[in-house]
Structures are given as C-alpha cells and as structure tokens.
Design a protein around this motif. Structure first.
Motif, PDB file in Angstrom:
ATOM      1  N   UNK A 111     -90.818   0.314 122.218  1.00  0.00           N
ATOM      2  CA  UNK A 111     -90.203  -0.038 123.469  1.00  0.00           C
ATOM      3  C   UNK A 111     -90.011   1.040 124.238  1.00  0.00           C
ATOM      4  N   UNK A 112     -90.303   2.320 124.007  1.00  0.00           N
ATOM      5  CA  UNK A 112     -90.033   3.614 124.999  1.00  0.00           C
ATOM      6  C   UNK A 112     -91.070   4.590 124.102  1.00  0.00           C
ATOM      7  N   UNK A 113     -91.766   5.308 125.066  1.00  0.00           N
ATOM      8  CA  UNK A 113     -91.286   5.631 126.502  1.00  0.00           C
ATOM      9  C   UNK A 113     -92.167   4.935 127.524  1.00  0.00           C
ATOM     10  N   UNK A 114     -93.306   3.927 127.260  1.00  0.00           N
ATOM     11  CA  UNK A 114     -93.985   3.374 128.154  1.00  0.00           C
ATOM     12  C   UNK A 114     -94.540   2.125 127.424  1.00  0.00           C
ATOM     13  N   UNK A 115     -93.849   1.240 127.047  1.00  0.00           N
ATOM     14  CA  UNK A 115     -94.589   0.097 126.320  1.00  0.00           C
ATOM     15  C   UNK A 115     -95.323  -0.903 127.346  1.00  0.00           C
ATOM     16  N   UNK A 116     -94.561  -0.966 128.484  1.00  0.00           N
ATOM     17  CA  UNK A 116     -95.456  -2.001 129.507  1.00  0.00           C
ATOM     18  C   UNK A 116     -95.937  -1.054 130.701  1.00  0.00           C
ATOM     19  N   UNK A 117     -97.401  -1.084 130.767  1.00  0.00           N
ATOM     20  CA  UNK A 117     -98.076  -0.443 131.932  1.00  0.00           C
ATOM     21  C   UNK A 117     -98.933  -1.254 132.691  1.00  0.00           C
ATOM     22  N   UNK A 118     -98.550  -1.925 133.474  1.00  0.00           N
ATOM     23  CA  UNK A 118     -99.184  -3.089 134.198  1.00  0.00           C
ATOM     24  C   UNK A 118    -100.540  -2.826 134.767  1.00  0.00           C
ATOM     25  N   UNK A 119    -100.753  -1.314 135.031  1.00  0.00           N
ATOM     26  CA  UNK A 119    -101.971  -0.948 135.589  1.00  0.00           C
ATOM     27  C   UNK A 119    -103.022  -0.250 134.508  1.00  0.00           C
ATOM     28  N   UNK A 125     -93.364  -1.759 138.886  1.00  0.00           N
ATOM     29  CA  UNK A 125     -93.562  -0.366 138.561  1.00  0.00           C
ATOM     30  C   UNK A 125     -94.841  -0.061 137.750  1.00  0.00           C
ATOM     31  N   UNK A 126     -94.792   1.202 137.593  1.00  0.00           N
ATOM     32  CA  UNK A 126     -96.145   1.811 137.004  1.00  0.00           C
ATOM     33  C   UNK A 126     -95.959   1.786 135.299  1.00  0.00           C
ATOM     34  N   UNK A 127     -94.681   1.930 135.013  1.00  0.00           N
ATOM     35  CA  UNK A 127     -94.260   1.993 133.747  1.00  0.00           C
ATOM     36  C   UNK A 127     -92.887   1.056 133.624  1.00  0.00           C
ATOM     37  N   UNK A 187     -88.030  -7.627 130.816  1.00  0.00           N
ATOM     38  CA  UNK A 187     -87.705  -8.105 132.190  1.00  0.00           C
ATOM     39  C   UNK A 187     -85.893  -7.992 132.370  1.00  0.00           C
ATOM     40  N   UNK A 188     -85.311  -8.412 131.103  1.00  0.00           N
ATOM     41  CA  UNK A 188     -84.150  -8.453 131.001  1.00  0.00           C
ATOM     42  C   UNK A 188     -83.187  -7.294 131.927  1.00  0.00           C
ATOM     43  N   UNK A 189     -83.448  -6.063 131.326  1.00  0.00           N
ATOM     44  CA  UNK A 189     -82.682  -4.827 131.828  1.00  0.00           C
ATOM     45  C   UNK A 189     -82.937  -4.747 133.351  1.00  0.00           C
ATOM     46  N   UNK A 190     -84.246  -4.961 133.900  1.00  0.00           N
ATOM     47  CA  UNK A 190     -84.430  -5.137 135.329  1.00  0.00           C
ATOM     48  C   UNK A 190     -83.747  -6.206 135.882  1.00  0.00           C
ATOM     49  N   UNK A 191     -83.632  -7.338 135.518  1.00  0.00           N
ATOM     50  CA  UNK A 191     -83.066  -8.505 136.153  1.00  0.00           C
ATOM     51  C   UNK A 191     -81.385  -7.968 136.254  1.00  0.00           C
ATOM     52  N   UNK A 234     -80.818  -2.569 135.948  1.00  0.00           N
ATOM     53  CA  UNK A 234     -81.283  -1.301 135.461  1.00  0.00           C
ATOM     54  C   UNK A 234     -82.407  -0.807 135.939  1.00  0.00           C
ATOM     55  N   UNK A 235     -82.878   0.507 135.868  1.00  0.00           N
ATOM     56  CA  UNK A 235     -84.038   1.001 136.264  1.00  0.00           C
ATOM     57  C   UNK A 235     -85.231   0.490 135.283  1.00  0.00           C
ATOM     58  N   UNK A 236     -86.175   0.451 135.562  1.00  0.00           N
ATOM     59  CA  UNK A 236     -87.652  -0.210 134.839  1.00  0.00           C
ATOM     60  C   UNK A 236     -87.821   0.666 133.791  1.00  0.00           C
ATOM     61  N   UNK A 237     -87.471   1.984 133.879  1.00  0.00           N
ATOM     62  CA  UNK A 237     -87.468   2.915 132.701  1.00  0.00           C
ATOM     63  C   UNK A 237     -86.044   3.422 132.316  1.00  0.00           C
TER      64      UNK A 237
END
Length: 307
Positions: free
Chosen positions: A211-219, A247-249, A297-301, A304-307
């Motif tokens: 999950x960390x430090x950068x599991x989802x990088x949309x770009x 977010x980038x990350x 998405x949950x923590x952002x919903x 919380x910050x994206x990271x």
C-alpha cells in the motif's frame, strides 16, 4: 333520702352505664376488625380509622416501596441521586458504536456478536436476497456493503463505525490483519475510539506493506493488467469529486478495513455516497478492479491526504 332524689340518681347511673357500653363497643370495633358475613360468605371487614396522631404502621411493620433502582443492575445503585456529588447520576444509553461486515451465506460471522459484545453489529449477506440486511446485487467487493450501510443509516449513525471483512483470523485468509494470529477480534478490542473521534478516520492495518509508499500512480503510464486500478483512477476521481485534480500518488496501508467517526461521515452529504454506490453498481470494471479503486479511495473520502 326522698324517693325523688333516689329516682334521679338511678336514672343518672343508668345513663352512665349505657354511655360506657356504647363507648367500649365503638372502641372495640375500631381496634379489632370484624368480618361481615352474608349467607356464609365473607364480604369484607371494617378497618380501623387512623387519626392524625396515630400512624397507620410502625417501623416494625413498614415495608420499603419499590424504586427504579431495585430493577437495575447493582453496579448502578447509589448513583440515582444527581444531588450527591459522590454519586453522580449515571446515564445508561445504547451502545454507540457498530461493526459493519459483508459476508457470503456460507461464512460464519457469529464471532462478531459472540466475541465483541460491546459493539452493535450490521452484517450484510451479499448473496442472500432474503437476508434481513442485504444488497441489491453482489458486486464491488466489500465497498458495496460499506456504502450500503452508510446510505441505509445516514441519518442515524452511531459515533464510531468499524468496517471489517468477514474473516475472524488466521493465515493466509486474514494475512492482511495485524498481529501474529491476524485477529480481527484483537484489532477491534485494541481500537482507541477516542482517537477515531479526534482524527475522524483510521486504517486498521499498521503495516504499510502493501500500500505504501506509492501503490497508486495514476500517471505512471503502465499498461499492464496489474495496473488497471490506477489506470481507472482519474476517471473515477472526476466522477466522485467533480474535478480533475487527481494526485500523482495515492498510498495507504491495504486492505479496506478501517474505522471512521459519524462526524467525519457527515462531512459529505448523502448524495455523495449515493453517487459512489451508483458508480460501483454500474461500472463495467471487474470487481477486483473496482474494489481496489475503492480500497485506495476510502481515506480520501473520509478527509485524509492522498498519501
């Protein structure tokens, strides 16, 4: 003595005797209840008439009137008077926290009720249309149940809500749950609800991997199938938040088990949760992908910050 005087004395004596007989008869009837009978049937009895100077009962025969404290557990006795600073009045309320779980019909979730009795529970059966708590269709993994619970209870949420998977413990099924035995029971028992109230949200997994430090990088630009969740992320972000500030990350400990406060849930209107749920039910993405998108998405919903 003349005959007239003797006659007067006799009359006075007779009157005195009659008065004394009546007086003692009345006193006897007041002190000793007399049964009244008619054709061999007891109809009742006369009761002594109390006077202001004579109490009806004595300390030897007086019985304590029942009070509400006689009907409550003993640990609350002595606290019924709010005027006594040593025993402030105790307010007894319903449990103000809940565990939300989604399950298949064959899964045993009795552990939630039996081993966590200090919590309410809302257990949805995703594949049973006759279950008391159910969803429209089995789609979107655990996110379906989580959103359904919020939508169902938005106006009457408890102060703390824990969202869990159906497994109790064990490896490999519950590998992503903390502790050596991977126990969800222990996770809930050790949860600091006061922290949830202060922070609004907490992931129930402390281990950052995966999950960390950068599991989802949309770009990232990767086209691999394993990257489908991050490829879908920008479009879902725009649908959810009506902007393109993706977010980038995005990173958070896996795996969609978390606690949130009622106050934090209510930071978003009900219409937002309805929109998220509609997307989940209508998307053509496979459940593994839509569920993973929601996982990050949950923590952002919930603020919380994206990271």
């Amino acid at each position: 003595m003349r005959q007239t005087e003797r006659l007067s004395i006799a009359v006075l004596l007779l009157c005195s005797v009659v008065w004394l007989v009546k007086h003692f008869s009345t006193l006897s009837s007041n002190l000793h209840p007399l049964s009244r009978w008619h054709n061999g049937v007891r109809l009742g009895y006369s009761r002594p008439i109390p006077t202001p100077t004579t109490p009806q009962d004595t300390s030897a025969t007086r019985r304590k009137r029942p009070s509400i404290t006689d009907l409550t557990p003993s640990r609350y006795r002595g606290a019924e008077s709010s005027n006594n600073p040593e025993h402030p009045k105790i307010k007894i309320t319903a449990i103000d926290r809940v565990i939300v779980v989604g399950k298949m019909q064959g899964e045993d979730t009795d552990w939630v009720i039996n081993e966590l009795p200090n919590w309410q529970s809302a257990i949805y059966a995703v594949d049973d249309p006759e279950a008391p708590l159910r969803v429209a269709k089995n789609k979107g993994k655990e996110a379906n149940v989580y959103l359904q619970y919020i939508i169902d209870n938005y106006d009457d949420l408890p102060s703390t809500i824990v969202f869990l998977h159906s497994h109790r413990d064990g490896y490999p099924r519950a590998w992503h749950t903390e502790f050596s035995d991977h126990s969800n029971v222990r996770t809930v028992q050790m949860l600091r609800t006061d922290f949830i109230q202060r922070n609004g949200y907490a992931n129930l997994r402390c281990n950052p991997n995966p999950g960390c430090p950068d599991e989802i990088r949309p770009f990232r630009g990767s086209s691999g199938e394993e990257r489908l969740p991050e490829q879908a992320f920008p479009a879902v972000w725009e649908t959810f938040f009506n902007n393109t500030n993706v977010p980038d990350v995005i990173a958070t400990p896996c795996c969609a088990q978390f606690a949130v406060s009622r106050t934090q849930v209510l930071e978003r209107p009900l219409s937002d949760y309805v929109r998220y749920h509609e997307w989940l039910m209508e998307t053509e993405l496979p459940d593994e992908v839509s569920g993973r998108v929601m996982e990050y998405m949950w923590h952002i919903i919930f603020g919380q910050d994206p990271v």
